[in-house]
Design a protein around this motif. Structure first.
Motif, PDB file in Angstrom:
ATOM      1  N   GLU A 253       0.831  -1.210   0.000  1.00  7.12           N
ATOM      2  CA  GLU A 253       0.000   0.000   0.000  1.00  7.12           C
ATOM      3  C   GLU A 253       0.864   1.257   0.000  1.00  7.12           C
ATOM      4  N   GLU A 257       1.183   4.194  -2.820  1.00  2.28           N
ATOM      5  CA  GLU A 257       0.980   5.592  -2.482  1.00  2.28           C
ATOM      6  C   GLU A 257       2.201   6.436  -2.839  1.00  2.28           C
ATOM      7  N   ALA A 260       2.069   7.200  -6.410  1.00  2.00           N
ATOM      8  CA  ALA A 260       0.876   7.905  -6.882  1.00  2.00           C
ATOM      9  C   ALA A 260       1.228   9.314  -7.329  1.00  2.00           C
ATOM     10  N   GLU A 406      -3.714  11.335   1.511  1.00  4.80           N
ATOM     11  CA  GLU A 406      -2.583  10.432   1.501  1.00  4.80           C
ATOM     12  C   GLU A 406      -1.426  11.071   2.282  1.00  4.80           C
ATOM     13  N   ASP A 469      -8.640   2.596   2.613  1.00  2.00           N
ATOM     14  CA  ASP A 469      -7.352   3.271   2.604  1.00  2.00           C
ATOM     15  C   ASP A 469      -7.505   4.643   1.957  1.00  2.00           C
ATOM     16  N   SER A 471      -5.818   6.011  -0.211  1.00  2.00           N
ATOM     17  CA  SER A 471      -5.591   5.934  -1.663  1.00  2.00           C
ATOM     18  C   SER A 471      -6.877   5.596  -2.406  1.00  2.00           C
TER      19      SER A 471
END
Length: 486
Positions: A253, A257, A260, A406, A469, A471
């Motif tokens: 995860e 992120e 991202a 985030e 989450d 995200s």
């Protein structure tokens, strides 16, 4: 196979280290913050007399009643100014020094403030009292800006909402502890009031002793600092070395992120990014609206409200303490509610009922001299408002930023939300007495309207964040007010 591999991520895992961090940071940071808010009210008359005597001895001046009231308002409000400045600096400090380091800085500031409080009487220095209030305000602003973020980042996904609400519970509990310690039967006397201001230092000493064991936020290490090895080590300490599947999922995860598109972390970048406009508005409105919903106006002036409802001064003070205890007891349900209930439902439910009770308080207070049982109705409405406030309005604003944002822009969002909270708190503290004199009972109507507006904002623009989450949530609000959050 897929269902089996997903199971560990959905099961809450309370490791010993995670529990230690949650309790120590809550009692050391959040409770100390609430303590500094609640302790100043009861001994205010004694402290005013001391301030006047001290200024006369040091400078040969005697303050008028209005001058003494102005000085006292400065002593009270300088704490809020410090809180706003501490919140504003929270984003930079959290990203530069780390989440854990911010907690340690808060401890240092609280300690300096306690020393100033303890020795201000011996030194005959009103200046030490004012500076101490400002310094603990800085610490408190830093706590509210960074502690919910730190707790949510060290927690597994299933427990992020639960740990996120610990800060709100701690602040609420600290207010009650401060009220108790400042009673005349404890430290609220002419000789001991400086002990009341300093007593939170016991919590600081106990809770900061094991701080060398605390982990740094794995997400901060992985995404902000790019130190993936250190992030994995901290995750292993938090989750246990037998939780390899859970650790691997969290690292995946964080990797997603980190790769991202949203990597803005400075104030200017976050404010200019259109994808972050709506979530930033939600965070600031929730924090500011929490204060503008009238909770602190009720606690700042609840004694006078209870007196107007027909209670004696002594009984009004005990009723005020009872209201604080009710506020604390209901807030203790927060971790359980956040673990199992949807944020949207809780927030709308809380805002709607608080709006009704605030409107009723205004109506009852306006006609209280004409209907005998309206005095009891007023007290019931105040208690009802406090009860339902802790279902959503109280806890959710503290951590909603950590669920909407985030990691990269999160510190700025939490800092801006905390700044909005302290600023609106200051506005309420300064303006409420003036508005109360001008509007009478109708002063509670703007609070009721604020709750209605927060309910509408939640209904149309807050996506459900429970069990998701950031995200997953961030894209839902990336199109501003054109976002489809449902």
């Amino acid at each position: 196979m897929g269902a089996t591999s997903d199971q560990p991520s959905n099961k809450p895992r309370w490791g010993k280290l995670l529990l230690l961090v949650a309790l120590a940071t809550t009692f050391g940071g959040a409770v100390s913050t609430g303590y500094c808010i609640g302790v100043i009210n009861a001994p205010s008359k004694l402290m005013k007399v001391w301030c006047n005597q001290t200024l006369h001895e040091n400078y040969g001046s005697n303050l008028s009643v209005s001058g003494l009231d102005l000085l006292w308002s400065c002593i009270v409000s300088v704490f809020l100014v410090g809180g706003a400045i501490g919140s504003l600096g929270g984003a930079g400090a959290a990203n530069k020094f780390g989440r854990k380091a911010c907690f340690l800085i808060c401890g240092a500031l609280f300690t300096v403030g306690a020393v100033l409080f303890f020795f201000c009487r011996a030194a005959n220095s009103v200046e030490m009292l004012v500076i101490g209030r400002f310094i603990v305000g800085l610490a408190s602003g830093l706590v509210t800006a960074t502690l919910p973020m730190y707790l949510s980042e060290v927690a597994p996904q299933a427990l992020r909402g639960t740990l996120g609400v610990f800060c709100a519970v701690g602040v609420t509990g600290g207010v009650v502890v401060g009220q108790v310690c400042s009673l005349a039967d404890v430290f609220g006397t002419e000789e001991l009031w400086h002990y009341a201001l300093t007593a939170y230092m016991g919590l600081i000493l106990v809770c900061y002793l094991p701080s060398y064991l605390f982990p740094e936020s794995p997400k901060f290490l992985y995404i902000v600092k790019g130190n993936r090895a250190a992030a994995k080590r901290e995750l292993q300490r938090l989750r246990g070395k037998d939780a390899e599947d859970l650790i691997a999922q969290e690292i995946a995860e964080m990797e997603a992120e980190a790769n991202a598109k949203v990597q803005t972390s400075s104030f200017c970048d976050v404010l200019r990014d259109p994808r972050l406009t709506l979530p930033l508005i939600i965070v600031c409105c929730f924090h500011g609206g929490q204060q503008l919903s009238g909770i602190n106006a009720i606690f700042y002036y609840s004694v006078s409200i209870f007196e107007k409802a027909g209670l004696s001064t002594e009984n009004a003070q005990w009723a005020n303490l009872g209201a604080g205890c009710l506020n604390l007891c209901i807030s203790l349900l927060g971790p359980l509610l956040m673990a199992y209930c949807n944020r949207r439902t809780l927030m709308m439910f809380s805002c709607a009922l608080c709006s009704v009770f605030l409107f009723t308080i205004a109506f009852v207070l306006f006609y209280i001299d004409y209907v005998s049982w309206f005095a009891i109705a007023c007290i019931v409405c105040i208690m009802g408002y406090i009860f339902f406030y802790q279902f959503g309005l109280g806890p959710i604003p503290y951590f909603i930023g950590s669920e909407l944002f985030e990691v990269a822009p999160r510190s700025v969002a939490m800092s801006m939300g905390s700044l909005a909270s302290w600023t609106c708190n200051f506005i309420i503290g300064i303006s409420f007495p003036l508005l109360q004199n001008a509007w009478g009972a109708f002063v509670f109507l703007p609070f009721s309207i604020t709750c209605v507006l927060l309910c509408l904002l939640t209904k149309f623009y807050l996506p459900e964040t429970h069990g998701r989450d950031p995200s997953e949530v961030a894209p839902l609000v990336s199109k501003g007010f054109r976002s489809k959050v449902k």
